[in-house]
Design an enzyme around this catalytic site. Structure first.
Site, PDB file in Angstrom:
ATOM      1  N   ALA A 278      18.974 -31.545  40.849  1.00 28.41           N
ATOM      2  CA  ALA A 278      18.852 -31.177  42.264  1.00 28.41           C
ATOM      3  C   ALA A 278      19.163 -29.703  42.445  1.00 28.41           C
ATOM      4  O   ALA A 278      20.047 -29.162  41.782  1.00 28.41           O
ATOM      5  CB  ALA A 278      19.797 -32.009  43.124  1.00 28.41           C
ATOM      6  N   ASP A 279      18.421 -29.076  43.330  1.00 30.06           N
ATOM      7  CA  ASP A 279      18.727 -27.709  43.730  1.00 30.06           C
ATOM      8  C   ASP A 279      19.465 -27.673  45.060  1.00 30.06           C
ATOM      9  O   ASP A 279      20.124 -26.689  45.371  1.00 30.06           O
ATOM     10  CB  ASP A 279      17.444 -26.891  43.818  1.00 30.06           C
ATOM     11  CG  ASP A 279      16.916 -26.545  42.444  1.00 30.06           C
ATOM     12  OD1 ASP A 279      17.142 -25.414  41.992  1.00 30.06           O
ATOM     13  OD2 ASP A 279      16.293 -27.408  41.807  1.00 30.06           O
ATOM     14  N   ARG A 280      19.345 -28.755  45.821  1.00 30.57           N
ATOM     15  CA  ARG A 280      20.105 -28.878  47.071  1.00 30.57           C
ATOM     16  C   ARG A 280      20.082 -30.344  47.504  1.00 30.57           C
ATOM     17  O   ARG A 280      19.021 -30.960  47.585  1.00 30.57           O
ATOM     18  CB  ARG A 280      19.506 -27.992  48.166  1.00 30.57           C
ATOM     19  CG  ARG A 280      20.353 -27.903  49.436  1.00 30.57           C
ATOM     20  CD  ARG A 280      19.668 -27.037  50.491  1.00 30.57           C
ATOM     21  NE  ARG A 280      19.545 -25.647  50.068  1.00 30.57           N
ATOM     22  CZ  ARG A 280      20.237 -24.634  50.600  1.00 30.57           C
ATOM     23  NH1 ARG A 280      21.122 -24.866  51.550  1.00 30.57           N
ATOM     24  NH2 ARG A 280      20.031 -23.395  50.182  1.00 30.57           N
TER      25      ARG A 280
END
Length: 410
Positions: A278-280
């Protein structure tokens, strides 16, 4: 510096001499070349060009670049000109290199909090340097420790899930992009879970009624992180895997789920887990990750809803440190999605290989009609409804309540 010796060390920070080198991931898997990062601008370009990538890794490189930049500045004879205000402006600039990944913004905003103890007109000094240095070292060390915890927590979740399903025999895991040592300080997030699971549940080691037989990394167009980087890491660690294109996912899951082999030399090991990074991750659990992640979740949901009994259900797992959780953003609709240049989709870049497999010069090859309209988002957002669990360094894995909602904490 360049060599053909393989390595999984993406970030090299010399704590004594204050030097930062990063592995140029654009040249993998054919060349191991390190780039020196001496300034904040160097870091901006390396992150923007994706010479370093992965949400945790770019945060660490961003923080260390500030340390090196200030260290080199303080060595100058005329070191009384740079003010706190200029440094804050540099941090805001660096954040724009990859706006979707929250880790970079979090780290740089933490450093801005340190700077709030000073006036904007104050000159950058050794005290400021030491505080940022200590913060950056802690960021790196905690990321490595947390990644190992993520791996262990993911392993426990997998074991408990398979036991509850009374599953027996071999199983497979699918992943996308690269979430291993090359995307973090080490071990990895989603790929870290795969590492930990294979170590404990490979056929010769497993004490359970089931074992991890195979990994299926998706190629991950258009930047091919799965083909270039995840395959590199899996091969390096001798974890059995088969690379697939992003558009083969449904066919692969269906074939294995119907007890058919995809290759004669492989066992029938159904895909039981899709594990992504995940990046966010926002407040309700919606997750921004590499483009193509959303479609994996919808495919898993289709098979779970329409095709498979419980024994072949696919769990969709997000793996990320808590630094990736953004409680200030309510839903995925509010996430800014970075768009990449059109040429990354219409061309392929790589070294020429002769008939003997020897590596030649890097070339760019066109694969699409020149001048056409292109849409090239770097990320998509997977709705929380399609996510089964979010694994962090916290031993309590986040799962949804009876109403289908996550309650996330930092």
């Amino acid at each position: 510096m360049s060599s053909h010796t393989r390595t999984l060390e993406a970030i090299k920070f010399d704590r004594e001499n204050i030097k930062l080198d990063i592995l140029n991931q654009l040249l993998l898997p054919y060349s191991t070349t390190y780039i020196s990062i001496s300034t904040i601008e160097d870091a901006f370009q390396a992150i923007k060009l994706m010479q370093v990538r992965g949400a945790p890794a770019i945060a660490i490189v961003g923080a260390f670049s500030i340390v090196v930049d200030i260290f080199n500045y303080l060595k100058l004879e005329n070191n009384t000109s740079k003010k706190v205000k200029e440094l804050i402006e540099s941090l805001d600039y660096l954040i724009t290199s990859r706006p979707t990944a929250v880790n970079l913004a979090n780290a740089l905003n933490d450093i801005k909090e340190i700077l709030k103890n000073y006036n904007e007109s104050d000159i950058i000094n050794k005290e400021i340097y030491e505080k940022i240095y200590n913060y950056s070292i802690k960021l790196y060390d905690e990321d490595l420790s947390n990644n190992k915890k993520i791996g262990e927590n993911g392993l426990n979740y997998i074991i408990n899930t398979l036991k509850n399903q009374k599953f027996k025999g071999p199983f497979s895991i699918m992943t996308i992009c690269n979430t291993g040592s090359l995307a973090t300080s080490g071990h990895g997030t989603a790929l870290g879970i795969i590492r930990s699971t294979y170590e404990s549940l490979k056929k010769d080691n497993s004490n359970e009624d089931f074992y991890l037989d195979h990994i299926y990394p998706c190629e991950t167009r258009p930047y091919n992180q799965g083909a270039k980087l995840t395959s590199y890491e899996l091969d390096y660690e001798k974890i059995p895997f088969t690379l697939i294109c992003d558009n083969m996912v449904s066919s692969l899951i269906n074939t294995l789920g119907n007890d058919k082999k995809i290759k004669n030399d492989q066992q029938i090991a159904p895909v039981k887990f899709i594990i992504v990074g995940a990046d966010r991750v926002v407040k309700n659990g919606d997750t921004a990750n590499k483009i193509g992640t959303f479609q994996l979740s919808t495919i898993a949901n289709y098979f779970n809803t329409n095709k498979f009994d419980e024994n072949k259900q696919i769990k969709f797992i997000v793996a990320a440190p808590k630094t990736t959780i953004d409680l200030n953003t309510e839903t995925g609709d509010d996430i800014i999605i970075e768009e990449r240049p059109a040429n990354e989709l219409t061309t392929l870049v790589g070294p020429q290989l002769n008939q003997q497999g020897e590596v030649g010069e890097k070339v760019t090859v066109g694969v699409a009609t020149p001048g056409i309209s292109v849409w090239n988002p770097a990320f998509d957002v997977t709705p929380h409804e399609l996510i089964d669990s979010i694994v962090t360094e916290d031993p309590n894995v986040f799962v949804k309540d009876a109403n289908g909602n996550f309650t996330l904490t930092k």
